[in-house]
Motif scaffolding. Sequence first.
Motif, PDB file in Angstrom:
ATOM      1  N   GLY A 156      13.030 -52.387   2.911  1.00  0.00           N
ATOM      2  CA  GLY A 156      13.576 -53.729   2.768  1.00  0.00           C
ATOM      3  C   GLY A 156      14.436 -54.057   3.975  1.00  0.00           C
ATOM      4  O   GLY A 156      14.012 -53.945   5.120  1.00  0.00           O
ATOM      5  N   SER A 157      15.694 -54.436   3.729  1.00  0.00           N
ATOM      6  CA  SER A 157      16.606 -54.764   4.835  1.00  0.00           C
ATOM      7  C   SER A 157      17.242 -53.523   5.456  1.00  0.00           C
ATOM      8  O   SER A 157      17.879 -53.616   6.504  1.00  0.00           O
ATOM      9  CB  SER A 157      17.724 -55.686   4.327  1.00  0.00           C
ATOM     10  N   ARG A 164      11.455 -51.925  -2.618  1.00  0.00           N
ATOM     11  CA  ARG A 164      10.620 -51.963  -1.424  1.00  0.00           C
ATOM     12  C   ARG A 164      10.183 -50.558  -1.031  1.00  0.00           C
ATOM     13  O   ARG A 164      10.875 -49.573  -1.292  1.00  0.00           O
ATOM     14  CB  ARG A 164      11.385 -52.607  -0.269  1.00  0.00           C
ATOM     15  N   PRO A 165       9.046 -50.425  -0.360  1.00  0.00           N
ATOM     16  CA  PRO A 165       8.559 -49.096   0.059  1.00  0.00           C
ATOM     17  C   PRO A 165       9.383 -48.523   1.202  1.00  0.00           C
ATOM     18  O   PRO A 165      10.008 -49.266   1.970  1.00  0.00           O
ATOM     19  CB  PRO A 165       7.126 -49.384   0.500  1.00  0.00           C
ATOM     20  N   ALA A 213      24.515 -53.102  -1.525  1.00  0.00           N
ATOM     21  CA  ALA A 213      23.324 -53.327  -0.716  1.00  0.00           C
ATOM     22  C   ALA A 213      22.403 -54.286  -1.454  1.00  0.00           C
ATOM     23  O   ALA A 213      22.414 -54.367  -2.686  1.00  0.00           O
ATOM     24  CB  ALA A 213      22.609 -51.999  -0.479  1.00  0.00           C
ATOM     25  N   ALA A 214      21.622 -55.040  -0.704  1.00  0.00           N
ATOM     26  CA  ALA A 214      20.724 -56.019  -1.298  1.00  0.00           C
ATOM     27  C   ALA A 214      19.886 -55.386  -2.406  1.00  0.00           C
ATOM     28  O   ALA A 214      19.185 -54.405  -2.176  1.00  0.00           O
ATOM     29  CB  ALA A 214      19.830 -56.615  -0.216  1.00  0.00           C
ATOM     30  N   GLN A 215      19.980 -55.937  -3.599  1.00  0.00           N
ATOM     31  CA  GLN A 215      19.297 -55.352  -4.746  1.00  0.00           C
ATOM     32  C   GLN A 215      17.783 -55.323  -4.574  1.00  0.00           C
ATOM     33  O   GLN A 215      17.101 -54.440  -5.081  1.00  0.00           O
ATOM     34  CB  GLN A 215      19.664 -56.148  -6.019  1.00  0.00           C
ATOM     35  N   ALA A 216      17.252 -56.303  -3.838  1.00  0.00           N
ATOM     36  CA  ALA A 216      15.796 -56.359  -3.646  1.00  0.00           C
ATOM     37  C   ALA A 216      15.273 -55.158  -2.878  1.00  0.00           C
ATOM     38  O   ALA A 216      14.090 -54.822  -2.975  1.00  0.00           O
ATOM     39  CB  ALA A 216      15.426 -57.647  -2.917  1.00  0.00           C
ATOM     40  N   GLU A 254      17.502 -41.674  -1.202  1.00  0.00           N
ATOM     41  CA  GLU A 254      16.909 -42.967  -1.490  1.00  0.00           C
ATOM     42  C   GLU A 254      17.041 -43.352  -2.956  1.00  0.00           C
ATOM     43  O   GLU A 254      17.119 -44.528  -3.298  1.00  0.00           O
ATOM     44  CB  GLU A 254      15.427 -42.931  -1.082  1.00  0.00           C
ATOM     45  N   ARG A 255      17.141 -42.374  -3.845  1.00  0.00           N
ATOM     46  CA  ARG A 255      17.223 -42.648  -5.276  1.00  0.00           C
ATOM     47  C   ARG A 255      18.556 -43.270  -5.675  1.00  0.00           C
ATOM     48  O   ARG A 255      18.607 -44.211  -6.463  1.00  0.00           O
ATOM     49  CB  ARG A 255      16.998 -41.349  -6.057  1.00  0.00           C
ATOM     50  N   SER A 256      19.642 -42.746  -5.147  1.00  0.00           N
ATOM     51  CA  SER A 256      20.972 -43.203  -5.529  1.00  0.00           C
ATOM     52  C   SER A 256      21.611 -44.148  -4.522  1.00  0.00           C
ATOM     53  O   SER A 256      22.636 -44.772  -4.809  1.00  0.00           O
ATOM     54  CB  SER A 256      21.900 -41.999  -5.721  1.00  0.00           C
ATOM     55  N   GLY A 257      21.023 -44.249  -3.321  1.00  0.00           N
ATOM     56  CA  GLY A 257      21.621 -45.071  -2.282  1.00  0.00           C
ATOM     57  C   GLY A 257      22.798 -44.400  -1.604  1.00  0.00           C
ATOM     58  O   GLY A 257      23.547 -45.042  -0.868  1.00  0.00           O
TER      59      GLY A 257
END
Length: 210
Positions: A66-67, A35-36, A28-31, A120-123
Amino acid sequence: MKQGLSRFGLSALLALAGVALLPSNLHAAQADRARPLIVDAGNGFIDRDPSKGRFSVNGPVTVTKGSMLLRAASLVGTELADGYLISVKGEAEQPVRFSQALDAPGETMEALADTLEYDERSGQAVLSGNARLRILAGGQEKSELRAERIRYNAQTGVAQAEGKADAVRSGEGGLRMILAPKGAPAAASAPPAGLPLQTAPALTPKPPSR
């Protein structure tokens, strides 16, 4: 016993195949990590209790980071010191929809399921019930995984899948994986006989009306 072994074998096979489905460069996009997390209840309502570290939302619910885009009928969240745990549900004819841009240019991940749990922490995302996960490249479907349950990690790009014990085909909770030919552009990949190649439709629905 034979059925149980078959289920385990298929699950283990797809767990390994998940690396092929989502290669290491399809993170997933690292940016997005910085993001909030934004929760929009549309015309529903949000109930938050900071003392218990929990909040619930009756939708339609839209969650963005983010995305990353997540749409569902309802949501329950847990607030932790280092992030959030989110559990969402769809409703009849309106499954949970999840999408996110990948680091590979022009590629995105899209998913559908009856319910979804997201750390959200680990994706880490766990999709349950009629789960479908696919990778799109330039609007064309590059790979797809269908199962009763899919575990997908946005930070590592690895997917694991499990089908129903009594399923005989993908539409009934069975496992199905489609991969584009190696070395061939996604748009040029040929589907199985009887399935004409079509541009993959977007899974993201229109924003809820206010």
